[in-house]
Design an enzyme around this catalytic site. Structure first.
Site, PDB file in Angstrom:
ATOM      1  N   CYS A 223       0.805  -1.299   0.091  1.00 24.17           N
ATOM      2  CA  CYS A 223      -0.004   0.008  -0.088  1.00 24.17           C
ATOM      3  C   CYS A 223       1.130   1.248   0.113  1.00 24.17           C
ATOM      4  O   CYS A 223       1.288   1.388  -0.932  1.00 24.17           O
ATOM      5  CB  CYS A 223      -0.854   0.154   1.405  1.00 24.17           C
ATOM      6  SG  CYS A 223      -2.115   1.129   0.948  1.00 24.17           S
TER       7      CYS A 223
ATOM      8  N   HIS B 203      -3.452  -5.800   1.346  1.00 23.91           N
ATOM      9  CA  HIS B 203      -2.632  -5.960   2.651  1.00 23.91           C
ATOM     10  C   HIS B 203      -2.499  -7.464   3.051  1.00 23.91           C
ATOM     11  O   HIS B 203      -3.334  -7.864   3.724  1.00 23.91           O
ATOM     12  CB  HIS B 203      -3.321  -5.187   3.716  1.00 23.91           C
ATOM     13  CG  HIS B 203      -3.184  -3.617   3.635  1.00 23.91           C
ATOM     14  ND1 HIS B 203      -2.106  -2.907   4.063  1.00 23.91           N
ATOM     15  CD2 HIS B 203      -3.889  -2.954   2.723  1.00 23.91           C
ATOM     16  CE1 HIS B 203      -2.423  -1.703   3.744  1.00 23.91           C
ATOM     17  NE2 HIS B 203      -3.169  -1.704   3.069  1.00 23.91           N
TER      18      HIS B 203
ATOM     19  N   GLU C  51      -0.391  -8.339   5.228  1.00 24.96           N
ATOM     20  CA  GLU C  51      -0.474  -8.588   6.677  1.00 24.96           C
ATOM     21  C   GLU C  51      -1.697  -8.606   7.605  1.00 24.96           C
ATOM     22  O   GLU C  51      -1.520  -8.828   8.758  1.00 24.96           O
ATOM     23  CB  GLU C  51       0.474  -7.393   7.220  1.00 24.96           C
ATOM     24  CG  GLU C  51      -0.184  -6.037   7.408  1.00 24.96           C
ATOM     25  CD  GLU C  51      -0.587  -5.344   6.086  1.00 24.96           C
ATOM     26  OE1 GLU C  51      -0.369  -6.013   5.012  1.00 24.96           O
ATOM     27  OE2 GLU C  51      -0.895  -4.056   6.229  1.00 24.96           O
TER      28      GLU C  51
END
Lengths: 223, 79
Positions: A85, A194, A196
């Site tokens: 991002c 994302h 994570e």
């Protein structure tokens, strides 16, 4: 095995990134924007957020942070680097990846679980995925529209450097529905969604994101 | 002290959804006859006499704009 995550002023996802690194089995190493020191890490992640408030352009100021000089040198030396991002935006601004990320075509902040196709599973960050794997991980951004000269997009497509592509409707107007790309070596990867936030089905849409962090460990061991 | 203006605009081939949104709003506000709007950035720099044109070009190209997607124009407006 030590994997770092950089915190800039305005970074939001450093904690989840460090958690994902630890979940992959590596030692998670916090890195600070103001320190020109990578603390002996074997790989680096630039997490998402709004570094420097996105002033000027997303990532435009962060790329001059003291830590980035070290990141750029290490990346050029072959260290695996992942930009997520805002981290992807920083890598583009730093010239480590081609193109730019611009305001979403629909002008809305997009926040949803997004299906992606893994178009290249030979990079340092995607080797744990099956060829053509379809994964679902969160997407949340305002400036996620990948833009580049036509010749650059053709080069990325021709060289297999489109690593992730949006499935279904293109959420932000990216050229070729490109969600993530790599450099020529496949060791520097950037993507808007994302991973994570998707390492545990308890708190994310899937655990599909963990594969990126595991892939990096394989890559470091192999090199 | 001289003032330098740097205007940064999205390249013509780059989609500008913000400019389009402004263009679409104008007829709704009763302003007809505007066929297109492009939105960019305008910087005003107060600079010493020691700052030469080459330095200004570096500032504009290397920082104020992203040459991948934006064009820039540097003007000295006061000397």
């Amino acid at each position: 095995m030590r994997v770092g995550a950089v915190t800039f002023p305005g970074t939001l996802d450093d904690t989840d990134t460090l958690r994902a690194i630890a979940a992959s089995g590596a030692e998670a190493v916090p890195l600070w924007h103001g320190d020109a020191d990578l603390r002996g890490v074997d790989a680096v992640v630039l997490p998402g957020g709004f570094s420097y408030g996105d002033y000027l352009r997303a990532g435009a100021i962060a790329r001059f942070a003291p830590v980035m000089g070290e990141v750029i040198d290490a990346a050029r030396g072959g260290m695996p680097v992942l930009g997520i991002c805002n981290g992807f935006q920083v890598l583009c601004e730093a010239g480590l990846l081609p193109g730019a990320l611009l305001r979403n075509a629909g002008l809305h902040f997009v926040c949803k679980d997004q299906w992606l196709k893994v178009e290249n599973n030979t990079t340092a960050w995607t080797s744990r995925y099956e060829p053509g794997a379809e994964i679902i991980i969160p997407l949340k951004n305002q400036d996620g529209r990948f833009a580049a000269p036509r010749s650059t997009v053709d080069e990325l497509e021709g060289e297999g450097r489109v690593v992730f592509r949006y499935l279904g409707d293109d959420p932000n107007g990216s050229l070729g529905a490109i969600a993530g790309i790599s450099d020529k070596t496949g060791r520097i990867v950037g993507l808007m969604p994302h991973p994570e936030h998707a390492i545990d089905a308890l708190t994310g849409p899937s655990d599909d994101g963990l594969g990126m962090f595991l892939s990096a460990l394989d890559s470091v061991v192999a090199s | 002290m001289p003032r330098v203006v740097v205007d940064v605009m999205p390249k013509p081939e780059i989609l500008d959804p913000q400019g389009q949104a402004v263009a679409r709003a104008l007829p709704r506000l009763g302003f007809d006859g505007v066929s297109d709007v492009r939105q960019g950035k305008h910087f005003e720099l107060e600079v010493d006499d020691s700052v030469d044109d080459a330095t200004l070009a570096k500032i504009a190209e290397g920082f104020l704009s992203n040459p991948v997607v934006e064009d820039f124009v540097v003007r000295r407006v006061q000397s």
